[in-house]
Design a protein around this motif. Structure first.
Motif, PDB file in Angstrom:
ATOM      1  N   PHE A 184     -49.587 -33.417   1.884  1.00  0.00           N
ATOM      2  CA  PHE A 184     -48.863 -32.156   1.992  1.00  0.00           C
ATOM      3  C   PHE A 184     -49.023 -31.649   3.425  1.00  0.00           C
ATOM      4  CE2 PHE A 184     -47.726 -27.762   1.258  1.00  0.00           C
ATOM      5  CZ  PHE A 184     -46.796 -27.828   0.227  1.00  0.00           C
ATOM      6  N   PRO A 186     -49.815 -29.765   6.667  1.00  0.00           N
ATOM      7  CA  PRO A 186     -50.605 -28.556   6.927  1.00  0.00           C
ATOM      8  C   PRO A 186     -49.762 -27.348   7.325  1.00  0.00           C
ATOM      9  CG  PRO A 186     -51.695 -30.472   7.866  1.00  0.00           C
ATOM     10  CD  PRO A 186     -50.352 -30.933   7.382  1.00  0.00           C
ATOM     11  N   LYS A 189     -48.435 -25.706   4.214  1.00  0.00           N
ATOM     12  CA  LYS A 189     -49.483 -24.964   3.511  1.00  0.00           C
ATOM     13  C   LYS A 189     -49.759 -23.630   4.198  1.00  0.00           C
ATOM     14  CE  LYS A 189     -54.337 -25.278   2.070  1.00  0.00           C
ATOM     15  NZ  LYS A 189     -55.569 -26.116   2.067  1.00  0.00           N
ATOM     16  N   ASP A 203     -54.814 -24.663  -2.053  1.00  0.00           N
ATOM     17  CA  ASP A 203     -55.718 -25.825  -2.034  1.00  0.00           C
ATOM     18  C   ASP A 203     -55.447 -26.728  -3.226  1.00  0.00           C
ATOM     19  OD1 ASP A 203     -56.938 -24.830   0.248  1.00  0.00           O
ATOM     20  OD2 ASP A 203     -58.661 -23.983  -0.824  1.00  0.00           O
ATOM     21  N   CYS A 206     -52.150 -28.783  -2.748  1.00  0.00           N
ATOM     22  CA  CYS A 206     -52.326 -29.875  -1.776  1.00  0.00           C
ATOM     23  C   CYS A 206     -53.122 -31.022  -2.386  1.00  0.00           C
ATOM     24  CB  CYS A 206     -53.011 -29.361  -0.520  1.00  0.00           C
ATOM     25  SG  CYS A 206     -51.976 -28.254   0.462  1.00  0.00           S
ATOM     26  N   LYS A 207     -54.184 -30.694  -3.135  1.00  0.00           N
ATOM     27  CA  LYS A 207     -54.987 -31.744  -3.781  1.00  0.00           C
ATOM     28  C   LYS A 207     -54.188 -32.444  -4.864  1.00  0.00           C
ATOM     29  CE  LYS A 207     -58.948 -33.891  -4.501  1.00  0.00           C
ATOM     30  NZ  LYS A 207     -58.678 -34.659  -5.710  1.00  0.00           N
ATOM     31  N   TYR A 209     -50.994 -32.882  -4.887  1.00  0.00           N
ATOM     32  CA  TYR A 209     -50.052 -33.785  -4.217  1.00  0.00           C
ATOM     33  C   TYR A 209     -50.761 -35.055  -3.784  1.00  0.00           C
ATOM     34  CZ  TYR A 209     -46.286 -35.526  -1.307  1.00  0.00           C
ATOM     35  OH  TYR A 209     -45.296 -36.315  -0.788  1.00  0.00           O
ATOM     36  N   GLU A 210     -51.955 -34.883  -3.228  1.00  0.00           N
ATOM     37  CA  GLU A 210     -52.749 -36.035  -2.796  1.00  0.00           C
ATOM     38  C   GLU A 210     -53.057 -36.959  -3.970  1.00  0.00           C
ATOM     39  OE1 GLU A 210     -57.322 -36.708  -1.271  1.00  0.00           O
ATOM     40  OE2 GLU A 210     -56.236 -34.943  -0.562  1.00  0.00           O
ATOM     41  N   SER A 274     -49.200 -35.945   7.981  1.00  0.00           N
ATOM     42  CA  SER A 274     -48.663 -36.131   6.632  1.00  0.00           C
ATOM     43  C   SER A 274     -47.846 -37.401   6.442  1.00  0.00           C
ATOM     44  CB  SER A 274     -47.804 -34.918   6.243  1.00  0.00           C
ATOM     45  OG  SER A 274     -46.773 -34.708   7.188  1.00  0.00           O
TER      46      SER A 274
END
Length: 336
Positions: A184, A186, A189, A203, A206-207, A209-210, A274
């Motif tokens: 994602f 930065p 975000k 947070d 983003c996690k 998505y990871e 990314s």
């Protein structure tokens, strides 16, 4: 003679901020691109030439070619925008779509561009119908493969099958590297946080998505966390982005003739956080790609609410990264 095959270019779309605000002229942007060694120039004509797609004065083309000669740059691609769904408040009939595409083919030819890019929504039948005309003008038609679509998506497979059935060497692909969004961004975000998304929800997204969590599950979880408005908006970006595999380009390399090097941020140490450009360039080399990879900066819209935009510096950093990844010879220290 160059020992590397991948050539560096830039889409003038990258500089949309400075061009729209009249901070830089067309000549300024071609000049700075040439100074970076990004000698291939891609353009969106609606952005570059205010009257387009209306017929342009011949002097527009004369000036374009004069700028190319002055700075040693090469026209690469004209990106066209056939919006057949909203044309004059009615769907554009098939024959009018074909005629419209031929206008763009003629325009690309007059600019000296060997390629013209069609938006991913265009029906393959339209492109096939234009193939012979494109060949007569020596301009290849490229469909953009853009997230959330990818090379295994049924719509792109339909194009690939139509291209092969046509037998034409003037139909191909222009992959946008945004479909390889491995993390994602930065800057996304940070923008969502400025818009009011709580830190813990940002947070989590983003996690998630990871971890490649299904987007609908992420949206539901954000709702359970009390997320509203911008938080839901941040979660829904996962519907439109994914980390597809760069190696999937290999099966189509014989019809890939230009690359959009989408990026949202280049750090001071020349990293796009990314999108895995090291892997992308490795795959392009493996596939024997010999075309241009054109910078396409789209980070401006994620920072312009809070920070000055310097698209030129961002493109410069990406071009420096490409020099290293491609393997261009480095100038000797102390060389004259």
């Amino acid at each position: 003679m160059s020992t590397y095959d991948i050539k560096r270019g830039v889409s003038l779309y990258s500089y949309q901020e400075e061009y729209f605000l009249r901070q830089k002229s067309l000549e300024d942007l071609i000049k700075v691109s040439a100074e970076m060694g990004a000698n291939g120039i891609e353009l969106i004509s609606e952005q570059t030439f205010p009257d387009y797609p209306n017929p342009l004065d011949p002097s527009v083309y004369d000036n374009w070619h004069a700028l190319m000669a002055k700075y040693g740059t090469t026209p690469v691609c004209h990106d066209f925008m056939l919006d057949y769904k909203k044309y004059k408040d009615r769907p554009m009939p098939f024959d009018e779509q074909v005629a419209s595409c031929k206008v763009d083919i003629d325009h690309a030819a007059r600019l000296g561009c060997p390629y013209t890019r069609a938006l991913v929504s265009i029906d393959p039948k339209v492109l096939v119908a234009c193939a012979d005309y494109a060949e007569s003008r020596n301009v290849r038609l490229l469909i953009e493969v853009h997230a959330p679509l990818h090379f295994d998506h049924p719509w792109i497979i339909r194009h690939a099958e139509a291209f092969e059935k046509s037998g034409s060497d003037y139909l191909g692909f222009l992959p946008d590297m945004g479909m390889f969004l491995f993390a994602f961004p930065p800057v996304w975000k940070e923008k969502f946080i400025r818009d009011g998304v709580p830190q813990h929800i940002a947070d989590y997204i983003c996690k998630a998505y990871e971890d490649r969590v299904l987007s609908e599950y992420v949206i539901l979880e954000v709702e359970k966390m009390g997320g509203v408005g911008p938080a839901i908006g941040m979660a829904t970006t996962l519907r439109h982005n994914a980390a597809f595999e760069p190696k999937r380009m290999l099966d189509h390399m014989d019809r890939i003739w230009n690359i959009h090097a989408k990026f949202y941020e280049m750090t001071e140490d020349l990293v796009e956080p990314s999108i895995p450009y090291d892997e992308i360039i490795r795959v392009l080399k493996q596939g024997g790609y010999k075309g241009y990879i054109c910078s396409e900066y789209e980070g401006n819209r994620w920072i312009q609410d809070a920070f000055p935009v310097d698209s030129i510096e961002q493109v410069r950093r990406q071009q420096e990264m490409f020099k290293k990844l491609i393997g261009e010879p480095q100038a000797a220290v102390g060389a004259a």
